[in-house]
Design a protein around this motif. Structure first.
Motif, short mmCIF file in Angstrom:
data_model
loop_
_atom_site.label_atom_id
_atom_site.label_comp_id
_atom_site.label_asym_id
_atom_site.label_seq_id
_atom_site.Cartn_x
_atom_site.Cartn_y
_atom_site.Cartn_z
N ALA A 26 7.33 -5.45 -3.05
CA ALA A 26 6.01 -4.61 -3.17
C ALA A 26 5.19 -4.61 -5.12
O ALA A 26 4.61 -4.69 -5.07
N LEU A 27 6.47 -4.51 -5.47
CA LEU A 27 5.78 -4.28 -7.07
C LEU A 27 5.50 -5.40 -7.63
O LEU A 27 4.99 -4.81 -8.38
N ARG A 28 5.99 -6.64 -7.18
CA ARG A 28 5.43 -7.89 -7.64
C ARG A 28 4.35 -8.05 -6.61
O ARG A 28 3.50 -9.02 -7.11
N GLN A 29 3.39 -7.30 -6.14
CA GLN A 29 2.69 -7.66 -5.50
C GLN A 29 1.37 -7.16 -5.63
O GLN A 29 0.28 -7.43 -4.89
N ASP A 30 1.07 -6.25 -7.00
CA ASP A 30 0.11 -5.60 -7.14
C ASP A 30 -0.17 -4.46 -6.91
O ASP A 30 -1.68 -4.42 -6.30
N PRO A 31 0.15 -3.65 -6.27
CA PRO A 31 0.38 -2.24 -4.87
C PRO A 31 -1.08 -1.30 -5.78
O PRO A 31 0.33 -0.53 -7.17
N ASP A 32 -1.22 -0.46 -5.42
CA ASP A 32 -2.45 0.11 -5.84
C ASP A 32 -0.98 1.38 -5.09
O ASP A 32 -0.75 3.24 -5.47
N VAL A 33 -1.58 1.24 -3.70
CA VAL A 33 -0.07 2.49 -2.32
C VAL A 33 0.22 2.37 -2.29
O VAL A 33 0.47 1.13 -1.09
N ILE A 34 1.61 2.63 -2.06
CA ILE A 34 3.01 2.01 -1.30
C ILE A 34 3.38 2.81 -0.30
O ILE A 34 3.39 3.95 -0.37
N LEU A 35 2.70 2.83 1.51
CA LEU A 35 3.47 3.56 1.97
C LEU A 35 5.20 2.58 2.78
O LEU A 35 5.23 2.00 3.21
N VAL A 36 5.63 3.60 3.38
CA VAL A 36 6.92 3.64 3.39
C VAL A 36 7.47 4.54 4.67
O VAL A 36 7.25 5.64 4.83
N GLY A 37 7.40 3.41 5.68
CA GLY A 37 7.41 3.48 7.10
C GLY A 37 8.59 5.16 6.97
O GLY A 37 8.42 6.13 7.95
N GLU A 38 9.47 4.89 6.39
CA GLU A 38 10.58 5.66 6.71
C GLU A 38 11.93 5.55 5.54
O GLU A 38 12.05 4.03 5.24
N MET A 39 11.83 6.46 5.14
CA MET A 39 13.18 6.59 4.24
C MET A 39 13.86 6.89 4.27
O MET A 39 15.10 7.90 4.28
N ARG A 40 15.26 5.72 5.35
CA ARG A 40 16.34 6.28 6.01
C ARG A 40 17.44 5.93 4.84
O ARG A 40 18.77 6.66 6.03
N ASP A 41 17.64 5.65 3.95
CA ASP A 41 19.32 5.24 3.31
C ASP A 41 18.65 5.69 1.44
O ASP A 41 17.71 5.27 1.24
N LEU A 42 19.87 5.46 0.84
CA LEU A 42 19.91 5.96 -0.37
C LEU A 42 18.94 5.15 -1.08
O LEU A 42 18.32 5.39 -1.94
N GLU A 43 19.42 3.85 -0.65
CA GLU A 43 18.59 2.41 -1.69
C GLU A 43 17.19 2.59 -1.09
O GLU A 43 16.10 2.48 -1.66
N THR A 44 16.47 2.73 -0.17
CA THR A 44 14.96 2.68 0.67
C THR A 44 15.22 4.08 -0.37
O THR A 44 13.79 3.90 -1.32
N ILE A 45 15.36 5.84 -0.90
CA ILE A 45 15.40 6.83 -1.11
C ILE A 45 14.63 6.03 -2.62
O ILE A 45 14.00 6.45 -3.74
N GLU A 46 15.80 5.87 -2.82
CA GLU A 46 15.80 5.61 -4.73
C GLU A 46 14.67 4.10 -5.19
O GLU A 46 14.40 4.53 -5.91
N ALA A 47 14.35 3.37 -4.30
CA ALA A 47 13.84 1.97 -4.52
C ALA A 47 12.00 3.23 -4.49
O ALA A 47 11.17 3.04 -5.34
N ALA A 48 11.51 4.13 -3.28
CA ALA A 48 10.30 4.80 -3.27
C ALA A 48 10.52 5.16 -4.64
O ALA A 48 8.87 5.58 -5.16
N ILE A 49 11.13 6.26 -5.19
CA ILE A 49 11.89 7.31 -6.32
C ILE A 49 11.02 6.58 -7.29
O ILE A 49 9.61 6.62 -8.03
N SER A 50 11.81 5.73 -7.82
CA SER A 50 10.81 4.58 -8.99
C SER A 50 9.69 3.79 -8.70
O SER A 50 9.00 3.87 -9.68
N ALA A 51 8.84 3.42 -7.20
CA ALA A 51 8.07 3.28 -7.50
C ALA A 51 6.90 4.46 -7.71
O ALA A 51 6.34 4.12 -8.46
N ALA A 52 7.22 5.53 -7.54
CA ALA A 52 5.96 6.49 -7.28
C ALA A 52 6.26 7.00 -9.11
O ALA A 52 5.47 7.01 -9.55
N GLU A 53 7.17 6.44 -10.15
CA GLU A 53 7.39 7.29 -11.82
C GLU A 53 6.87 5.67 -12.16
O GLU A 53 6.24 6.08 -13.31
N THR A 54 6.91 4.39 -11.52
CA THR A 54 5.84 3.46 -12.34
C THR A 54 4.67 2.97 -12.33
O THR A 54 4.25 2.37 -12.01
#
Length: 367
Positions: A195-223
């Motif tokens: 998604a980060l390569r798709q020029d998003p402003d807002v990303i909705l992650v339906g479920e932060m169910r594992d470590l990889e997803t949580i990490e990816a969500a935090i870094s997307a919010a930071e960027t």
């Protein structure tokens, strides 16, 4: 026979305003109405009935998944605008299903009674907004109303990553792309990275169910993106602890720092039966002020509740305060409230004191 039956059952769900339909061997179909299960007055289902009902609505690829791994989840449209989230699974060697009705009308944040501050947070340019609560507490409905608010008010590119897609959105002021895990993308963490390569402003992650997803969500919010995520936790304090605990000990300090700067808000919710019928939500709202950020960074999350309690001017409120207000307004029965409280004993004592207080005042009036 099965198709007629499933259509009749789904019509009953829509007509009666049930939230779920349960289909399992050995009893008739069951509806969940206002939180309680009620049997439909029809025949007891045999193994061949549940298989026929499953086959009448389940696409081949999900039937294969059911055979291979014992369960499958998918979205299913029915009639004029009704949509169901379907979970088919095996139990004791038989096929069972639970179908959840997804409301076709997107409710506004106002209608849902969401804290006012949510609108401001939805307009923020970046950060992580977490919506938490147990299964069936209305998180999807809340998120859909927030996404719809952004869609109507901002010209953004919104990407949702869901499993399965529940509410379907149309492009309004924003452009919205909805991706389904297992259909459009293999998993949540991969979908966020793409998604980060798709020029998003807002990303909705339906479920932060594992470590990889949580990490990816935090870094997307930071960027520089607004990221909405959900967790099955109760309360802001429990949510932050749950995220930190998902990481290995040697990374926890770094994650505390990242969370303290990336989270913009945590909304925790519970759904309760109204005395007059239907259901009502109670919300806990934590806004990331410098004081709350410091508590997270310094590993003092146990103080978050008192920070929320004193942060009402920032739009914050504790879940138990929201529950107490529902009791005061005579909206929800006392026993239903206590089952959802973070501190049931504390809330029970508060209600008892209030009841005594009313009684004392009445005595004084009599004098």
């Amino acid at each position: 026979m099965a198709t007629i039956l499933i259509e009749k059952l789904l019509q009953a769900v829509v007509k009666q305003g049930a939230s779920d339909l349960h289909i399992t061997v050995g009893q008739p179909p069951v509806l969940r109405l206002d939180g309680s299960l009620r049997k439909v007055e029809t025949k007891v289902l045999e193994p061949e009935d549940t298989v026929a009902l499953m086959k009448s609505i389940t696409p081949d690829r999900w039937q294969n998944e059911l055979q291979e791994v014992g369960s499958a989840d998918f979205g299913f449209s029915f009639g004029e605008g009704a949509r169901f989230r379907v979970s088919v699974f095996k139990q004791q060697g038989h096929v069972a299903m639970v179908l959840r009705l997804i409301p076709s009308d997107l409710l506004t944040m106002d209608k849902l009674g969401l804290p006012r501050i949510c609108e401001n947070l939805c307009r923020r340019p970046r950060g992580l907004f977490l919506v938490t609560g147990p299964t069936g507490s209305g998180k999807s409905t809340t998120l859909a109303s927030m996404i719809n608010y952004i869609n109507e008010n901002e010209s953004h590119h919104i990407i949702t990553i869901e499993d399965p897609i529940e509410f379907t959105h149309t492009h309004k002021k924003s452009t919205i792309n909805q991706r389904e895990v297992g259909v459009d993308v293999p998993n949540f963490s991969e979908a966020i990275r793409r998604a980060l390569r798709q020029d998003p402003d807002v990303i909705l992650v339906g479920e932060m169910r594992d470590l990889e997803t949580i990490e990816a969500a935090i870094s997307a919010a930071e960027t520089g993106h607004v990221v909405f995520g959900t967790l099955h936790t109760t309360g802001a304090q429990g949510t932050v602890n749950r995220i930190i605990d998902a990481f290995p000990t040697n990374q926890q300090e770094q994650i505390r720092t990242q969370l303290s700067t990336s989270i913009i808000g945590i909304l925790s919710q519970a759904l309760l039966p109204r005395k007059t019928g239907g259901r009502v939500a109670a919300y806990e709202m934590c806004v990331m002020t410098p004081a709350v950020s410091n508590l997270i960074r310094e590993n003092k999350t146990f103080r978050m509740n008192s920070a929320i309690q004193t942060g009402t001017k920032h739009g914050m409120q504790l879940l138990d305060d929201a529950l107490f207000k529902l009791w005061q307004d005579d909206t929800v029965a006392r026993e239903d409230l206590l089952g959802k409280a973070n501190d049931a004993a504390g809330l029970a004592e508060r209600i008892a004191n209030a009841e005594r207080g009313v009684f004392e005042e009445e005595e004084q009036i009599v004098e």
